[in-house]
Each structure stands twice: as structure tokens, then as C-alpha cells.
Design a protein around this motif. Structure first.
Motif, PDB file in Angstrom:
ATOM      1  N   GLN A   1      -3.958  -1.555  13.390  1.00  0.00           N
ATOM      2  CA  GLN A   1      -3.571  -1.672  11.987  1.00  0.00           C
ATOM      3  C   GLN A   1      -2.551  -2.788  11.800  1.00  0.00           C
ATOM      4  O   GLN A   1      -2.700  -3.633  10.909  1.00  0.00           O
ATOM      5  N   ALA A   2      -1.543  -2.814  12.644  1.00  0.00           N
ATOM      6  CA  ALA A   2      -0.514  -3.850  12.542  1.00  0.00           C
ATOM      7  C   ALA A   2      -1.111  -5.237  12.776  1.00  0.00           C
ATOM      8  O   ALA A   2      -0.750  -6.210  12.101  1.00  0.00           O
ATOM      9  N   GLN A   3      -2.048  -5.342  13.714  1.00  0.00           N
ATOM     10  CA  GLN A   3      -2.677  -6.628  13.997  1.00  0.00           C
ATOM     11  C   GLN A   3      -3.483  -7.128  12.805  1.00  0.00           C
ATOM     12  O   GLN A   3      -3.441  -8.319  12.472  1.00  0.00           O
ATOM     13  N   ILE A   4      -4.209  -6.225  12.146  1.00  0.00           N
ATOM     14  CA  ILE A   4      -5.020  -6.614  10.988  1.00  0.00           C
ATOM     15  C   ILE A   4      -4.121  -7.061   9.833  1.00  0.00           C
ATOM     16  O   ILE A   4      -4.387  -8.076   9.177  1.00  0.00           O
ATOM     17  N   LEU A   5      -3.050  -6.330   9.595  1.00  0.00           N
ATOM     18  CA  LEU A   5      -2.130  -6.704   8.516  1.00  0.00           C
ATOM     19  C   LEU A   5      -1.459  -8.042   8.803  1.00  0.00           C
ATOM     20  O   LEU A   5      -1.288  -8.876   7.899  1.00  0.00           O
TER      21      LEU A   5
ATOM     22  N   THR B   1       0.882 -11.055  -2.796  1.00  0.00           N
ATOM     23  CA  THR B   1       0.105  -9.847  -2.536  1.00  0.00           C
ATOM     24  C   THR B   1       0.500  -8.750  -3.511  1.00  0.00           C
ATOM     25  O   THR B   1       1.678  -8.425  -3.639  1.00  0.00           O
ATOM     26  N   LEU B   2      -0.504  -8.213  -4.207  1.00  0.00           N
ATOM     27  CA  LEU B   2      -0.310  -7.038  -5.043  1.00  0.00           C
ATOM     28  C   LEU B   2      -0.821  -5.830  -4.276  1.00  0.00           C
ATOM     29  O   LEU B   2      -1.983  -5.788  -3.867  1.00  0.00           O
ATOM     30  N   GLY B   3       0.030  -4.842  -4.067  1.00  0.00           N
ATOM     31  CA  GLY B   3      -0.388  -3.595  -3.453  1.00  0.00           C
ATOM     32  C   GLY B   3      -0.730  -2.577  -4.531  1.00  0.00           C
ATOM     33  O   GLY B   3       0.087  -2.302  -5.411  1.00  0.00           O
ATOM     34  N   ILE B   4      -1.954  -2.043  -4.493  1.00  0.00           N
ATOM     35  CA  ILE B   4      -2.364  -0.978  -5.422  1.00  0.00           C
ATOM     36  C   ILE B   4      -2.418   0.313  -4.629  1.00  0.00           C
ATOM     37  O   ILE B   4      -3.157   0.421  -3.648  1.00  0.00           O
ATOM     38  N   VAL B   5      -1.619   1.290  -5.044  1.00  0.00           N
ATOM     39  CA  VAL B   5      -1.460   2.514  -4.264  1.00  0.00           C
ATOM     40  C   VAL B   5      -1.661   3.732  -5.150  1.00  0.00           C
ATOM     41  O   VAL B   5      -1.412   3.688  -6.359  1.00  0.00           O
ATOM     42  N   GLY B   6      -2.106   4.813  -4.536  1.00  0.00           N
ATOM     43  CA  GLY B   6      -2.310   6.060  -5.257  1.00  0.00           C
ATOM     44  C   GLY B   6      -3.172   7.001  -4.437  1.00  0.00           C
ATOM     45  O   GLY B   6      -3.763   6.615  -3.427  1.00  0.00           O
ATOM     46  N   GLU B   7      -3.241   8.252  -4.873  1.00  0.00           N
ATOM     47  CA  GLU B   7      -4.064   9.239  -4.185  1.00  0.00           C
ATOM     48  C   GLU B   7      -5.547   8.918  -4.327  1.00  0.00           C
ATOM     49  O   GLU B   7      -5.945   8.114  -5.166  1.00  0.00           O
ATOM     50  N   SER B   8      -6.368   9.574  -3.518  1.00  0.00           N
ATOM     51  CA  SER B   8      -7.810   9.459  -3.687  1.00  0.00           C
ATOM     52  C   SER B   8      -8.188   9.926  -5.096  1.00  0.00           C
ATOM     53  O   SER B   8      -7.690  10.937  -5.581  1.00  0.00           O
ATOM     54  N   GLY B   9      -9.057   9.164  -5.746  1.00  0.00           N
ATOM     55  CA  GLY B   9      -9.459   9.498  -7.102  1.00  0.00           C
ATOM     56  C   GLY B   9      -8.579   8.908  -8.181  1.00  0.00           C
ATOM     57  O   GLY B   9      -8.798   9.167  -9.365  1.00  0.00           O
ATOM     58  N   SER B  10      -7.602   8.096  -7.796  1.00  0.00           N
ATOM     59  CA  SER B  10      -6.707   7.519  -8.804  1.00  0.00           C
ATOM     60  C   SER B  10      -7.298   6.301  -9.500  1.00  0.00           C
ATOM     61  O   SER B  10      -6.756   5.835 -10.497  1.00  0.00           O
ATOM     62  N   GLY B  11      -8.406   5.758  -8.963  1.00  0.00           N
ATOM     63  CA  GLY B  11      -9.055   4.618  -9.614  1.00  0.00           C
ATOM     64  C   GLY B  11      -8.880   3.296  -8.897  1.00  0.00           C
ATOM     65  O   GLY B  11      -9.288   2.255  -9.426  1.00  0.00           O
ATOM     66  N   LYS B  12      -8.321   3.312  -7.690  1.00  0.00           N
ATOM     67  CA  LYS B  12      -8.042   2.060  -6.973  1.00  0.00           C
ATOM     68  C   LYS B  12      -9.319   1.287  -6.644  1.00  0.00           C
ATOM     69  O   LYS B  12      -9.454   0.109  -6.986  1.00  0.00           O
TER      70      LYS B  12
ATOM     71  N   GLU C   1      12.674   0.780   3.825  1.00  0.00           N
ATOM     72  CA  GLU C   1      12.994  -0.613   3.523  1.00  0.00           C
ATOM     73  C   GLU C   1      11.716  -1.429   3.476  1.00  0.00           C
ATOM     74  O   GLU C   1      10.770  -1.174   4.204  1.00  0.00           O
ATOM     75  N   VAL C   2      11.693  -2.421   2.596  1.00  0.00           N
ATOM     76  CA  VAL C   2      10.570  -3.341   2.544  1.00  0.00           C
ATOM     77  C   VAL C   2      10.705  -4.284   3.721  1.00  0.00           C
ATOM     78  O   VAL C   2      11.706  -4.991   3.856  1.00  0.00           O
ATOM     79  N   THR C   3       9.697  -4.305   4.584  1.00  0.00           N
ATOM     80  CA  THR C   3       9.800  -5.089   5.820  1.00  0.00           C
ATOM     81  C   THR C   3       9.048  -6.398   5.756  1.00  0.00           C
ATOM     82  O   THR C   3       8.995  -7.131   6.722  1.00  0.00           O
TER      83      THR C   3
ATOM     84  N   VAL D   1      -5.121  -8.737  -3.059  1.00  0.00           N
ATOM     85  CA  VAL D   1      -4.974  -7.398  -3.620  1.00  0.00           C
ATOM     86  C   VAL D   1      -5.192  -6.417  -2.474  1.00  0.00           C
ATOM     87  O   VAL D   1      -6.288  -6.353  -1.918  1.00  0.00           O
ATOM     88  N   MET D   2      -4.155  -5.692  -2.103  1.00  0.00           N
ATOM     89  CA  MET D   2      -4.223  -4.735  -0.996  1.00  0.00           C
ATOM     90  C   MET D   2      -4.291  -3.327  -1.569  1.00  0.00           C
ATOM     91  O   MET D   2      -3.320  -2.836  -2.154  1.00  0.00           O
ATOM     92  N   ILE D   3      -5.444  -2.682  -1.428  1.00  0.00           N
ATOM     93  CA  ILE D   3      -5.644  -1.336  -1.956  1.00  0.00           C
ATOM     94  C   ILE D   3      -5.447  -0.344  -0.818  1.00  0.00           C
ATOM     95  O   ILE D   3      -6.072  -0.461   0.234  1.00  0.00           O
ATOM     96  N   THR D   4      -4.582   0.632  -1.029  1.00  0.00           N
ATOM     97  CA  THR D   4      -4.268   1.570   0.043  1.00  0.00           C
ATOM     98  C   THR D   4      -3.658   2.842  -0.540  1.00  0.00           C
ATOM     99  O   THR D   4      -3.186   2.854  -1.679  1.00  0.00           O
ATOM    100  N   HIS D   5      -3.687   3.904   0.243  1.00  0.00           N
ATOM    101  CA  HIS D   5      -2.947   5.114  -0.112  1.00  0.00           C
ATOM    102  C   HIS D   5      -1.658   5.200   0.697  1.00  0.00           C
ATOM    103  O   HIS D   5      -0.890   6.148   0.546  1.00  0.00           O
ATOM    104  N   ASP D   6      -1.418   4.204   1.553  1.00  0.00           N
ATOM    105  CA  ASP D   6      -0.318   4.227   2.514  1.00  0.00           C
ATOM    106  C   ASP D   6       0.835   3.352   2.010  1.00  0.00           C
ATOM    107  O   ASP D   6       0.739   2.117   2.016  1.00  0.00           O
ATOM    108  N   LEU D   7       1.917   3.985   1.574  1.00  0.00           N
ATOM    109  CA  LEU D   7       3.067   3.217   1.092  1.00  0.00           C
ATOM    110  C   LEU D   7       3.750   2.435   2.205  1.00  0.00           C
ATOM    111  O   LEU D   7       4.436   1.450   1.943  1.00  0.00           O
ATOM    112  N   GLY D   8       3.575   2.868   3.449  1.00  0.00           N
ATOM    113  CA  GLY D   8       4.112   2.096   4.561  1.00  0.00           C
ATOM    114  C   GLY D   8       3.454   0.734   4.661  1.00  0.00           C
ATOM    115  O   GLY D   8       4.118  -0.281   4.933  1.00  0.00           O
ATOM    116  N   VAL D   9       2.132   0.683   4.436  1.00  0.00           N
ATOM    117  CA  VAL D   9       1.413  -0.590   4.417  1.00  0.00           C
ATOM    118  C   VAL D   9       1.898  -1.450   3.260  1.00  0.00           C
ATOM    119  O   VAL D   9       2.133  -2.656   3.407  1.00  0.00           O
ATOM    120  N   VAL D  10       2.081  -0.839   2.093  1.00  0.00           N
ATOM    121  CA  VAL D  10       2.545  -1.575   0.922  1.00  0.00           C
ATOM    122  C   VAL D  10       3.922  -2.182   1.177  1.00  0.00           C
ATOM    123  O   VAL D  10       4.177  -3.344   0.858  1.00  0.00           O
TER     124      VAL D  10
END
Length: 342
Positions: A190-194, A37-48, A339-341, A209-218
Motif C-alpha cells: 500500500q505504501a509503495q503504491i501511494l 490531490t483531492l481525497g474523497i472519503v466516506g463509508e461504503s454507500g456514501s457516493g464516492k 498528523e498530515v504526513t 482524485v483519491m477515493i478511499t474509506h481510509d483517512l490514514g491514506v487521505v
């Protein structure tokens, strides 16, 4: 050495507007391995999301997409629409942000999944209907035979998202792109979907490829992380390396802004000052420089370099890690990172 499942190289996405050219994605490159899984993270408008649509070939007239997008060695960018349609949905699939707007309100959920299956496998109606019911059951929807006959508005938000996952995986693709799949869902759902996506990935060997603004999800799901800012890659790293010590000041700012249970109640939550950059008229230097604490604290020569010279991604720490910063790793840590969980 096995070639990556998805390989994106020098990707550019631009849009022509009356005010000029919007460079939404600029010289972006990354890879995704099967079963990872590649997590793509960034603010809105960053191009994700623009990146994900470019990979899927879903940008309409007005967008110019250049660069290379290879799926299992096959070049997709520039492929005729008829040929691309055979790949899209069959070998790669996408879960969109809003399942209610992605599902057609006039057709039952089961009909939509069955039609998606029939398009790619030329299956009969009975076989397609059975596939739809089986997939709804596989993603955890109770009484799938009955629910297949219901309409999207009769499903809860979490159930609609499960139905979208069922549709995306009905044809057993190799690559799944999930664009903010947990937006507007409560934390339990959210936890169930992940967990569902992680289970299906393990069972099927999916590249995700998981696109999100949430580093907790990443931190929860990603093996590798791509941090985007202003349409470019700010930092790329294995998840454990990135969370152990971010190299780019923007990544550090994102991590510092996460709420933590051990933070004092009377201390305000840190935030990144300023606003994301305009993609119309790019400054010659680092796009993050006007908001960067490292640039602000630097010498005059360092500030001039940050504002006048574009930093290219360069190796940092390990061969698998890059950071597009002239002074990568020199920003001091201010808040312990999660921590990465996974």
C-alpha cells in the motif's frame, strides 16, 4: 486566476428502481487543481465511486446524471459518447478498485497497455509495444520486457495495481482518478503504491482524485479533502485544516474511529452507531442526524432543526472550507487526530 483542472458543480446521479428513485449523489460540487490531490472519503454507500464514474462518463443506461463536469474548461456531461471516448483515457484516466477484474484475462498485460495507447495515438504495433514496456518499467515492475508478455494472473496484487497505473498513465492524462487503489493490499505494498502515485504526480503535474474509506491514506496523500455522507458533501477543507479540527460531527466520528498506537489497550475503539441512510426515501433534514451525537445532545429545538431542515454547505473557518452542519464545529473532540504526513 487559473481555472481548476476539474470543476464539478451541482452534480446529481439518480437510479430508477422498482421501489423508487435512488439519489446516489445529490448536489455535489468540488474542484481539483493541476498538481494537487483531492481525497474523497466516506463509508461504503456514501457516493464516492458513483461520483468518480459520473466524472468519467461511465454510468450505463439506468443512471441519470445532471449538473456540470468540466475538465480544463470543457463540459463533459452530455458530450456524445464518441467525443467523450476521446477524452477518457487520453486526458483523464481511472484506476479501479480490483485490477484483476479490470484486466482482461485472455490478453497479456503488455498487449492491453499497448492497445490502450494505440487507440488514442494511432501508433504502430512496435511503437505501442515499446510504450507498454517503458511504462511498466516506469512504475517499478522488474524485467518489464519479459513481464509485458505475461498474463494478469501471473502478477501479484501489487504488481497488477502497478500495471493498472501504467495503463492509466500511458497516454499522459492530466487527471487521474484512483478508486480505492490500495484495497486488499498489505501495508507495505500500500505504501509503495501511494508513493508511486505521488512521484508520478510530481513528475507530471497530475491532478489526482483519491477515493478511499481510509483517512490514514487521505492524511498521507491529499491536499484537500471532501467528506461524503449519504451522497452529499458533509465537509470540504484543506487537509491540514480538516485534521487539525474537523467541523462536521461525521468527520469527527471517522477520525475518532481510527486506531492509534497511543490508545490504552483496555479502551474499546470508538465507532459511529447506527447505519448509513437509505438513499431511496431521504429524510427532510440532515441525513446524519439519527447517528449524530451533537444532535442527540442538543435542545429540543436544535434536534427538530437537525431532523427537519437540510443543512447546506456553508463557509467555516476559512474561505476554502465548508461544512454542511447547522452547528459546525460545536462537537467536542474526544480523540487526538492524526498528523498530515504528506
Amino acid at each position: 486566476m487559473t481555472a481548476p483542472l476539474l470543476e464539478v458543480r451541482d452534480l446529481h446521479v439518480t437510479f430508477g428502481t422498482p421501489r423508487g428513485t435512488v439519489r446516489a449523489v445529490d448536489a455535489l460540487g468540488f474542484t481539483v487543481e493541476a498538481g494537487r490531490t483531492l481525497g474523497i472519503v466516506g463509508e461504503s454507500g456514501s457516493g464516492k465511486s458513483v461520483t468518480s464514474l459520473a466524472v468519467m462518463g461511465l454510468h450505463r443506461t439506468g443512471a441519470e446524471v445532471t449538473g456540470s463536469v468540466r475538465l480544463a474548461g470543457q463540459e463533459l456531461n452530455g458530450l456524445p459518447e464518441k467525443e467523450l471516448a476521446k477524452v477518457r483515457g487520453r486526458r483523464m484516466a481511472m484506476i479501479f478498485q480490483d485490477p484483476l477484474s479490470s484486466l482482461h484475462p485472455y490478453y497479456t498485460v503488455g498487449e492491453q497497455i499497448a492497445e490502450h495507447f494505440r487507440v488514442h495515438f494511432r501508433a504502430g504495433r512496435a511503437a505501442a509495444r515499446k510504450r507498454a514496456v517503458d511504462m511498466l518499467g516506469e512504475v517499478g515492475i522488474p524485467e518489464p520486457a519479459r513481464r509485458a508478455g505475461e498474463y494478469p494472473h501471473q502478477f501479484s496484487g501489487g504488481m497488477r495495481q502497478r500495471a493498472m497505473i501504467a495503463m492509466a498513465l500511458a497516454c499522459e492524462p492530466d487527471l487521474l482518478i484512483a478508486d480505492e487503489p490500495t484495497t486488499a493490499l498489505d501495508v507495505t505494498v500500500q505504501a509503495q503504491i501511494l508513493e508511486l502515485i505521488a512521484r508520478l504526480q510530481e513528475e507530471r503535474g497530475l491532478g489526482v482524485v483519491m477515493i478511499t474509506h481510509d483517512l490514514g491514506v487521505v492524511a498521507r496523500v491529499a491536499h484537500e479533502v471532501l467528506v461524503m455522507y449519504g451522497g452529499r458533501a458533509a465537509e470540504q477543507a484543506p487537509a491540514d485544516e480538516l485534521f487539525a479540527g474537523p467541523a462536521h460531527p461525521y468527520t469527527r466520528g471517522l477520525l475518532d474511529s481510527l486506531p492509534r498506537l497511543d490508545s490504552p489497550d483496555d479502551v474499546p475503539l470508538p465507532s459511529i452507531p447506527g447505519s448509513p441512510p437509505s438513499l431511496l426515501n431521504r429524510a427532510p433534514g440532515c441525513a446524519f442526524a439519527p447517528r449524530c451525537p451533537r444532535a442527540a445532545a442538543g435542545t429540543r429545538e436544535e434536534r427538530e432543526r437537525c431532523t427537519g431542515e437540510l443543512p447546506e454547505p456553508r463557509p467555516y473557518g476559512s474561505p476554502a472550507r465548508t461544512a454542511a452542519c447547522h452547528f459546525a464545529g460545536s462537537a467536542p473532540a474526544t480523540v487526538p487526530t492524526p498528523e498530515v504526513t504528506r
